[in-house]
Design a protein around this motif. Structure first.
Motif, mmCIF file in Angstrom:
data_model
loop_
_atom_site.group_PDB
_atom_site.id
_atom_site.type_symbol
_atom_site.label_atom_id
_atom_site.label_comp_id
_atom_site.label_asym_id
_atom_site.label_seq_id
_atom_site.Cartn_x
_atom_site.Cartn_y
_atom_site.Cartn_z
ATOM 1 N N GLN A 103 0.837 -1.196 0.000
ATOM 2 C CA GLN A 103 0.000 0.000 0.000
ATOM 3 C C GLN A 103 0.879 1.257 0.000
ATOM 4 O O GLN A 103 2.075 1.210 0.258
ATOM 5 C CB GLN A 103 -0.923 -0.001 1.218
ATOM 6 C CG GLN A 103 -2.000 -1.076 1.173
ATOM 7 C CD GLN A 103 -2.888 -1.054 2.404
ATOM 8 O OE1 GLN A 103 -2.549 -0.464 3.429
ATOM 9 N NE2 GLN A 103 -4.044 -1.695 2.312
ATOM 10 N N GLU B 172 -3.032 3.242 2.109
ATOM 11 C CA GLU B 172 -4.202 2.938 1.285
ATOM 12 C C GLU B 172 -3.774 2.222 0.013
ATOM 13 O O GLU B 172 -2.697 2.474 -0.530
ATOM 14 C CB GLU B 172 -4.964 4.217 0.940
ATOM 15 C CG GLU B 172 -5.510 4.940 2.163
ATOM 16 C CD GLU B 172 -6.199 6.244 1.809
ATOM 17 O OE1 GLU B 172 -6.270 6.560 0.602
ATOM 18 O OE2 GLU B 172 -6.668 6.936 2.739
ATOM 19 N N ALA B 173 -4.646 1.379 -0.488
ATOM 20 C CA ALA B 173 -4.325 0.546 -1.647
ATOM 21 C C ALA B 173 -4.248 1.355 -2.931
ATOM 22 O O ALA B 173 -3.418 1.073 -3.800
ATOM 23 C CB ALA B 173 -5.353 -0.569 -1.778
ATOM 24 N N ASN B 174 -5.084 2.351 -3.086
ATOM 25 C CA ASN B 174 -5.174 3.065 -4.367
ATOM 26 C C ASN B 174 -4.665 4.502 -4.288
ATOM 27 O O ASN B 174 -4.967 5.313 -5.171
ATOM 28 C CB ASN B 174 -6.625 3.060 -4.849
ATOM 29 C CG ASN B 174 -7.152 1.657 -5.089
ATOM 30 O OD1 ASN B 174 -6.456 0.826 -5.678
ATOM 31 N ND2 ASN B 174 -8.365 1.390 -4.624
#
Length: 251
Positions: free
Chosen positions: A227, A237-239
């Protein structure tokens, strides 16, 4: 050339020549109108009451003052041509010591003997903060001396520009003038700036890493599952978009 004082905000315009203008009409777009309404909050533009910088105001020559960004460092004030200025660089206390600005003679003392909350408050020199300032006060842009911020209500800011003929903002007086030695110079994006316990701040060299702050110390962590640390939310966060604050230097 004399420094150019920033004029009072009005319903017509604010700032100085070359900065944003506010002209009201029935054809004004919503963004312009909203900006102008915010400007009306800043009825008296004046120097900021709280700037994240060492302050030698009211002290004697040779006095040590705290580094507002790091409780283990201090500056030394000197009188140059009748003007009190801080040392060019902060002085580091010995290992295991903090700067005790509350002692009768400010000095470095042992951290193990420090009272609770000895390392607060701290400020981030790279993040203009209007939370302690009344609307209309000014904050320097941390990286561009030709720009400055006007504090609005609720801690919001509005970016403005100095005119070409007075291109440098003096953060101490709140004037646009011609001397670049009076620029704000305390923001270093390649340093970690912790301001309170439990804060999470990005590793300036790696967007997948972050520091958990316990001033005056911090611990480095790696975001799980590849992440990215989001500087806006202060979370992994992943995105999230990868933001490398200091790509040009090696840690």
């Amino acid at each position: 050339m004399e420094p150019m004082a920033l004029p009072t905000a009005t319903g017509i315009r604010t700032g100085v020549e070359g900065s944003s203008h506010c002209i009201y009409s029935h054809t004004s777009d919503m963004a312009t109108t909203a900006k102008c309404l915010l400007l009306l909050v800043a009825l008296a533009v004046k120097p900021s009451q709280e700037v994240c910088a060492p302050d030698c105001t009211g002290v004697d020559p040779g006095t040590s003052i705290k580094d507002p960004t790091d409780c283990t460092r201090y500056y030394v004030c000197l009188s140059i041509n009748g003007e009190m200025i801080p040392s060019e660089e902060a002085v580091q206390c010995p290992s295991g010591h903090y700067f005790n600005s509350y002692h009768s003679v400010p000095r470095c003392d042992l951290i193990e003997d420090a009272p609770e909350g000895f390392c607060s408050p701290l400020c981030d020199p790279c993040a203009p903060d209007c939370s302690l300032n009344t609307p209309g006060t000014l904050q320097p842009h941390p990286l561009d001396c030709s720009l400055y911020y006007v504090c609005l209500a609720d801690g919001h800011t509005l970016e403005e520009a100095c005119p070409v003929e007075f291109r440098y903002f003096d953060y101490r007086t709140g004037n646009c003038q011609v001397d670049d030695t009076l620029c704000y110079r305390y923001c270093d994006l390649c340093l970690t700036h912790c301001t309170y316990d439990g804060q999470m701040v990005i590793d300036p060299y790696d967007c997948h890493r972050f520091y958990l702050c316990t001033p005056p110390t911090e611990a480095l962590y790696l975001c799980p599952h590849d992440q990215v640390f989001n500087t806006g939310t202060g979370q992994c966060e992943a995105n999230a978009a990868c933001e490398v604050l200091c790509p040009s230097k090696n840690p």
